[in-house]
Motif scaffolding. Structure first.
Motif, short mmCIF file in Angstrom:
data_model
loop_
_atom_site.label_atom_id
_atom_site.label_comp_id
_atom_site.label_asym_id
_atom_site.label_seq_id
_atom_site.Cartn_x
_atom_site.Cartn_y
_atom_site.Cartn_z
N SER A 8 4.28 3.17 2.30
CA SER A 8 4.31 3.05 3.76
C SER A 8 5.59 2.30 4.17
N THR B 116 -1.94 -5.62 3.92
CA THR B 116 -0.68 -5.43 3.20
C THR B 116 0.44 -5.38 4.22
N PRO B 117 1.63 -5.80 3.90
CA PRO B 117 1.97 -6.48 2.65
C PRO B 117 1.45 -7.91 2.62
N GLY C 277 2.43 -9.95 6.01
CA GLY C 277 3.42 -9.32 6.87
C GLY C 277 4.56 -8.77 6.04
N ASP C 278 5.48 -8.14 6.71
CA ASP C 278 6.54 -7.42 5.98
C ASP C 278 7.72 -8.31 5.57
N LEU C 279 7.58 -9.63 5.70
CA LEU C 279 8.59 -10.61 5.26
C LEU C 279 9.90 -10.50 6.04
N GLU D 141 4.92 -7.68 10.53
CA GLU D 141 3.81 -6.76 10.76
C GLU D 141 3.03 -6.50 9.49
N LEU E 178 5.98 -0.25 6.06
CA LEU E 178 5.84 -1.71 5.93
C LEU E 178 6.02 -2.14 4.48
N ARG F 28 9.63 -1.92 3.46
CA ARG F 28 10.38 -2.99 4.13
C ARG F 28 10.15 -4.33 3.44
N THR G 65 4.52 -13.30 8.40
CA THR G 65 5.98 -13.13 8.31
C THR G 65 6.44 -11.81 8.89
N SER H 106 0.85 -1.19 0.00
CA SER H 106 0.00 0.00 0.00
C SER H 106 0.89 1.25 0.00
#
Lengths: 94, 516
Positions: free
Chosen positions: A14, A58-59, A74-76, B118, A16, A19, B116, A11
């Motif tokens: 941002s 997202t993500p 999540g942000d992996l 946030e 996240l 990242r 995985t 999105s």
């Protein structure tokens, strides 16, 4: 090893999202020798694609092929988890 | 400078309201939901939150041609389409016409995404905005806020996004209904403290267990910047219709009254009432079992038919056949009259539905048949199936409905004891009715006689005596007053000798002479 087709829903710009993009690129380079086809979709610019794929958060990373299709949210940042999910499944008949 | 700023001061902005179209709700909301705001609809499991949210959108489409967006975090769109069919809402057709759009955020069976790191719920916001733009929606329903947290986790990021979502809805100029779960009927507004997000308006739906019976109520807790009716109002969920609120205290006491008299069907009773009942009055007849209440109803109906009026009888104790047979025993032919359309008899067991449902059905029948006279035999039978409060609300709702339509109503109530006594029914509704007629047994020298008296008659002179009456093949016949018995109404009779009676009469005569 067959090529990984990945879709990453983010999105905008941002924290996240940025990242997640960085993390994914890093994993592809280090673990899969760039053998990845990554499509990045911004849900704010293309909400209809988010609607089609039923994306809620997202993500979100969707592994489209090889099967099975997998969804990671999540942000992996937990890279070990990401890698184990993306690695080809030896049990998979395809 | 100061003067200038004070000059610019304006009266508080007028809050425009959006008519929801939910029957009765707009009355207690004094016009509807505040326009372009979010309303939290909170309730326990099974309190009809989802129905409310769906009906809000459905009514927008049917009554105002306003498109709506339904955001579901719980049930799948397929399940909602199916469940709402029972209310006559053809969501599938509306979707085809681009009047209804689902934003499906419901959990997908069997799919458990791997976490995985946030995440936020920005896509939900983007999808809602997209849906609003493509349909030009004016109404949005989100079902439910609590499910957002159970599905996406209760994190600071999700809470932040929820704040953004509410803010975005306000900016988009849509009127939104957001549902939330409660854990108890009287306690915190909602789980997860979601009320901190939706500050503008709060509506609470309750489903209370009262004396082994369920009673639904709706309460508007607050409307920011505008007025509404306060307190709990009963409502019901009807098949093919949805929620219907019964706005009792919102009913205004402004019915007109007329001087036109109608015949009760019993000549002597008309005399006792000073020439008959008033056309738009409510009469309560109370008496022990077998004192002649159903007879009075029958004659009241008969009198109406004779005068060319349309008569409607709601019977909760006897079947139609029984009523017809009894009526013909008193010389009134119900069968022919009901075939002619002068009379309509509706028989129903009180236990078949809740009192709220009875009320709505009765209103529909009255609206449909447009009678001049309505009789209910008996209210006490209905009292069985309801709580005290629910019963009172039912009677208020029914009487005001009948009076507004300038109809005459005759209700009966059964007293629990054979001699004397007052029924609970009476004490509940005596202030609502215009006239009260008591039928009582009178024990006299080893015989059971029947007595009748007009206890109250608003706006008219009436006979104050307790008269004896008899019942034969032609109905009720009222005779002379009981002169030598006192204590009939209390059931503790004392018999006075004629000497004593004369003495008492003279006593009053002397006093009045002295005053003169």
């Amino acid at each position: 090893m067959s090529k990984l087709h990945l879709k990453l829903y983010i999105s905008g710009y941002s924290l996240l999202s940025r990242r997640a993009v960085t993390n994914l690129k890093q994993i592809c380079r280090v673990e899969f020798e760039e053998n990845c086809d990554i499509e990045i979709i911004d849900v704010i610019k293309s909400p209809q694609l988010a609607e089609l794929a039923n994306i809620t958060v997202t993500p979100t990373l969707v592994k489209e092929s090889p099967p099975p299709i997998k969804r990671l949210v999540g942000d992996l940042s937990q890279s070990e988890r990401v890698i184990s999910e993306l690695e080809p499944d030896p049990e998979c008949p395809y | 400078m100061n003067a200038e700023s004070s000059k610019q001061e304006q009266p508080p902005p007028f809050v425009e309201k959006l008519k929801t179209g939910i029957p009765g709700f707009d009355l207690i909301a004094e016009g509807g939901l505040p326009h372009s705001t979010c309303t939290l609809v909170a309730g326990t499991a099974g309190s009809a939150k989802t129905v409310f949210a769906n009906q809000f959108l459905a009514k927008g489409i049917v009554e105002a041609q306003e498109a709506g967006v339904f955001v579901t975090f719980e049930e799948s769109p397929a399940a909602i389409r199916k469940h709402m069919q029972g209310f006559g809402w053809t969501i599938e057709n509306w979707e085809a016409d681009n009047l209804w759009k689902f934003v499906d955020v419901s959990p997908v069976l069997g799919e458990k995404p791997v976490v995985t790191g946030e995440y936020d719920m920005a896509p939900v916001l983007a999808r809602i905005q997209y849906a609003i733009e493509t349909t030009q929606a004016k109404r949005v329903a989100i079902d439910s806020l609590g499910a957002i947290f159970t599905q996406l986790g209760d994190t600071a990021l999700i809470r932040g996004d929820l704040f953004q979502l509410i803010g975005a809805l306000r900016q988009l100029q849509v009127t939104a209904v957001l549902t939330a779960e409660r854990t108890e009927e009287y306690g915190d507004i909602a789980r997860y403290g979601v009320e901190e997000f939706v500050l503008d308006n709060v509506v609470i739906l309750r489903n209370i267990l009262e004396g082994e019976k369920r009673r639904r109520t709706i309460e508007i807790l607050k409307f920011r910047g505008t007025s509404h009716q306060k307190g709990e109002y009963p409502f019901t969920v009807l098949p093919r219709q949805g929620i219907e609120v019964i706005p009792l205290s919102a009913i205004q006491l402004q019915q007109q009254s007329s001087d036109i008299r109608i015949q009760s069907g019993i000549n002597e009773l008309d005399h006792m009432c000073g020439g008959g009942f008033f056309r738009d009055s409510i009469i309560l007849t109370s008496g022990a079992t077998g004192t002649g209440k159903t007879l009075m109803v029958t004659q009241f109906m008969g009198g109406g038919i004779e005068a060319g009026e349309r008569c409607l009888l709601f019977a909760f104790e006897e079947s139609q056949d029984q009523l017809f047979r009894n009526a013909s025993g008193w010389g009134i032919d119900f069968e022919t009259e009901s075939a002619n359309g002068h009379l309509r008899v509706v028989c129903r067991y009180p236990e078949t539905s809740g009192l709220e449902d009875h009320l709505i059905r009765m209103k529909e029948i009255i609206e449909d048949y447009q009678p001049n006279r309505v009789a209910v035999d008996s209210l006490s039978a209905l009292e069985r199936v309801s709580s005290e409060k629910g019963f009172r609300e039912f009677v208020i709702g029914l009487t005001s409905f009948i009076k507004h339509r300038k109809m005459a109503g005759l209700f009966t109530a059964t007293t629990p004891t054979l001699l004397g006594g007052a029924s609970v029914t009476e004490s509940h509704i005596s202030t609502i009715t215009d006239s009260i007629i008591l039928l009582r047994y009178v024990e006299m020298y080893g015989e059971m006689l029947r007595g009748i008296t007009v206890l109250k008659m608003r706006g008219s002179k009436h006979d104050k005596e307790i008269r004896e009456f008899t019942i034969d093949g032609t109905g009720m016949h009222i005779g002379m007053p009981f002169r030598n018995v006192t204590g009939i109404l209390s059931g503790n009779f004392t018999y006075a000798s004629s000497d004593e009676l004369n003495r008492l009469n003279n006593l009053f005569n002397e006093q009045s002479e002295m005053r003169e």
